[in-house]
Design a protein around this motif. Sequence first.
Motif, PDB file in Angstrom:
ATOM      1  N   GLY A  90      -5.324  57.192  99.606  1.00 26.64           N
ATOM      2  CA  GLY A  90      -6.429  56.329  99.232  1.00 26.64           C
ATOM      3  C   GLY A  90      -6.081  55.201  98.279  1.00 26.64           C
ATOM      4  O   GLY A  90      -6.933  54.768  97.513  1.00 26.64           O
ATOM      5  N   GLN A  91      -4.833  54.702  98.296  1.00 20.96           N
ATOM      6  CA  GLN A  91      -4.440  53.630  97.382  1.00 20.96           C
ATOM      7  C   GLN A  91      -4.759  52.233  97.906  1.00 20.96           C
ATOM      8  O   GLN A  91      -4.754  51.289  97.136  1.00 20.96           O
ATOM      9  CB  GLN A  91      -2.939  53.692  97.056  1.00 20.96           C
ATOM     10  CG  GLN A  91      -2.573  54.814  96.123  1.00 20.96           C
ATOM     11  CD  GLN A  91      -2.190  56.086  96.859  1.00 20.96           C
ATOM     12  OE1 GLN A  91      -2.176  56.124  98.079  1.00 20.96           O
ATOM     13  NE2 GLN A  91      -1.912  57.127  96.125  1.00 20.96           N
ATOM     14  N   ASN A  92      -4.994  52.084  99.202  1.00 16.20           N
ATOM     15  CA  ASN A  92      -5.250  50.769  99.786  1.00 16.20           C
ATOM     16  C   ASN A  92      -6.728  50.603 100.121  1.00 16.20           C
ATOM     17  O   ASN A  92      -7.301  51.388 100.873  1.00 16.20           O
ATOM     18  CB  ASN A  92      -4.413  50.564 101.053  1.00 16.20           C
ATOM     19  CG  ASN A  92      -2.940  50.541 100.749  1.00 16.20           C
ATOM     20  OD1 ASN A  92      -2.509  49.971  99.748  1.00 16.20           O
ATOM     21  ND2 ASN A  92      -2.155  51.181 101.591  1.00 16.20           N
ATOM     22  N   ARG A  93      -7.322  49.541  99.572  1.00 16.77           N
ATOM     23  CA  ARG A  93      -8.745  49.282  99.766  1.00 16.77           C
ATOM     24  C   ARG A  93      -9.073  49.044 101.242  1.00 16.77           C
ATOM     25  O   ARG A  93     -10.160  49.400 101.708  1.00 16.77           O
ATOM     26  CB  ARG A  93      -9.148  48.064  98.925  1.00 16.77           C
ATOM     27  CG  ARG A  93     -10.630  47.855  98.803  1.00 16.77           C
ATOM     28  CD  ARG A  93     -10.909  46.702  97.832  1.00 16.77           C
ATOM     29  NE  ARG A  93     -12.305  46.667  97.448  1.00 16.77           N
ATOM     30  CZ  ARG A  93     -13.250  46.063  98.155  1.00 16.77           C
ATOM     31  NH1 ARG A  93     -12.947  45.454  99.288  1.00 16.77           N
ATOM     32  NH2 ARG A  93     -14.500  46.068  97.740  1.00 16.77           N
ATOM     33  N   SER A  94      -8.133  48.461 101.982  1.00 15.81           N
ATOM     34  CA  SER A  94      -8.375  48.147 103.395  1.00 15.81           C
ATOM     35  C   SER A  94      -8.585  49.401 104.253  1.00 15.81           C
ATOM     36  O   SER A  94      -9.153  49.323 105.338  1.00 15.81           O
ATOM     37  CB  SER A  94      -7.225  47.309 103.955  1.00 15.81           C
ATOM     38  OG  SER A  94      -6.012  48.033 103.898  1.00 15.81           O
ATOM     39  N   ASN A  95      -8.136  50.572 103.776  1.00 22.69           N
ATOM     40  CA  ASN A  95      -8.293  51.821 104.529  1.00 22.69           C
ATOM     41  C   ASN A  95      -9.645  52.485 104.291  1.00 22.69           C
ATOM     42  O   ASN A  95      -9.976  53.461 104.946  1.00 22.69           O
ATOM     43  CB  ASN A  95      -7.203  52.811 104.135  1.00 22.69           C
ATOM     44  CG  ASN A  95      -5.827  52.346 104.537  1.00 22.69           C
ATOM     45  OD1 ASN A  95      -5.667  51.534 105.443  1.00 22.69           O
ATOM     46  ND2 ASN A  95      -4.812  52.835 103.854  1.00 22.69           N
ATOM     47  N   ILE A  96     -10.410  51.969 103.333  1.00 18.40           N
ATOM     48  CA  ILE A  96     -11.639  52.637 102.903  1.00 18.40           C
ATOM     49  C   ILE A  96     -12.837  51.747 103.205  1.00 18.40           C
ATOM     50  O   ILE A  96     -12.798  50.545 102.952  1.00 18.40           O
ATOM     51  CB  ILE A  96     -11.569  52.936 101.392  1.00 18.40           C
ATOM     52  CG1 ILE A  96     -10.366  53.853 101.115  1.00 18.40           C
ATOM     53  CG2 ILE A  96     -12.858  53.588 100.905  1.00 18.40           C
ATOM     54  CD1 ILE A  96     -10.011  53.977  99.663  1.00 18.40           C
ATOM     55  N   ARG A  97     -13.881  52.360 103.760  1.00 20.15           N
ATOM     56  CA  ARG A  97     -15.121  51.622 104.007  1.00 20.15           C
ATOM     57  C   ARG A  97     -16.289  52.602 103.915  1.00 20.15           C
ATOM     58  O   ARG A  97     -16.102  53.814 104.088  1.00 20.15           O
ATOM     59  CB  ARG A  97     -15.081  50.910 105.344  1.00 20.15           C
ATOM     60  CG  ARG A  97     -14.979  51.787 106.551  1.00 20.15           C
ATOM     61  CD  ARG A  97     -14.829  50.963 107.825  1.00 20.15           C
ATOM     62  NE  ARG A  97     -14.821  51.805 108.986  1.00 20.15           N
ATOM     63  CZ  ARG A  97     -13.783  52.528 109.406  1.00 20.15           C
ATOM     64  NH1 ARG A  97     -12.658  52.503 108.728  1.00 20.15           N
ATOM     65  NH2 ARG A  97     -13.874  53.271 110.482  1.00 20.15           N
ATOM     66  N   PRO A  98     -17.474  52.086 103.644  1.00 21.36           N
ATOM     67  CA  PRO A  98     -18.640  52.973 103.557  1.00 21.36           C
ATOM     68  C   PRO A  98     -18.819  53.799 104.832  1.00 21.36           C
ATOM     69  O   PRO A  98     -18.592  53.313 105.934  1.00 21.36           O
ATOM     70  CB  PRO A  98     -19.805  51.991 103.367  1.00 21.36           C
ATOM     71  CG  PRO A  98     -19.173  50.805 102.707  1.00 21.36           C
ATOM     72  CD  PRO A  98     -17.800  50.698 103.327  1.00 21.36           C
TER      73      PRO A  98
END
Length: 65
Positions: A3-11
């Motif tokens: 979970g270090q990359n913002r691009s991998n996470i979305r609501p």
Amino acid sequence: MQGQNRSNIRPGIEVDIVLKKDQATGKLTRGIVKDILTKSPNHPHGIKVRLQDGQVGRVKEIMRT
């Protein structure tokens, strides 16, 4: 997935986070992302998110996208 990359996470995705109170033990809390709180594209300790139940912590593992 980490979970270090913002691009991998979305609501709407399911993640394991570490709450501030659990940082010493590393206890994970599972939930669904409501909001992404970290503005930078990556963070070494994990992107900070708010879960749908209101808890806030840093993403350690992404369960599914």
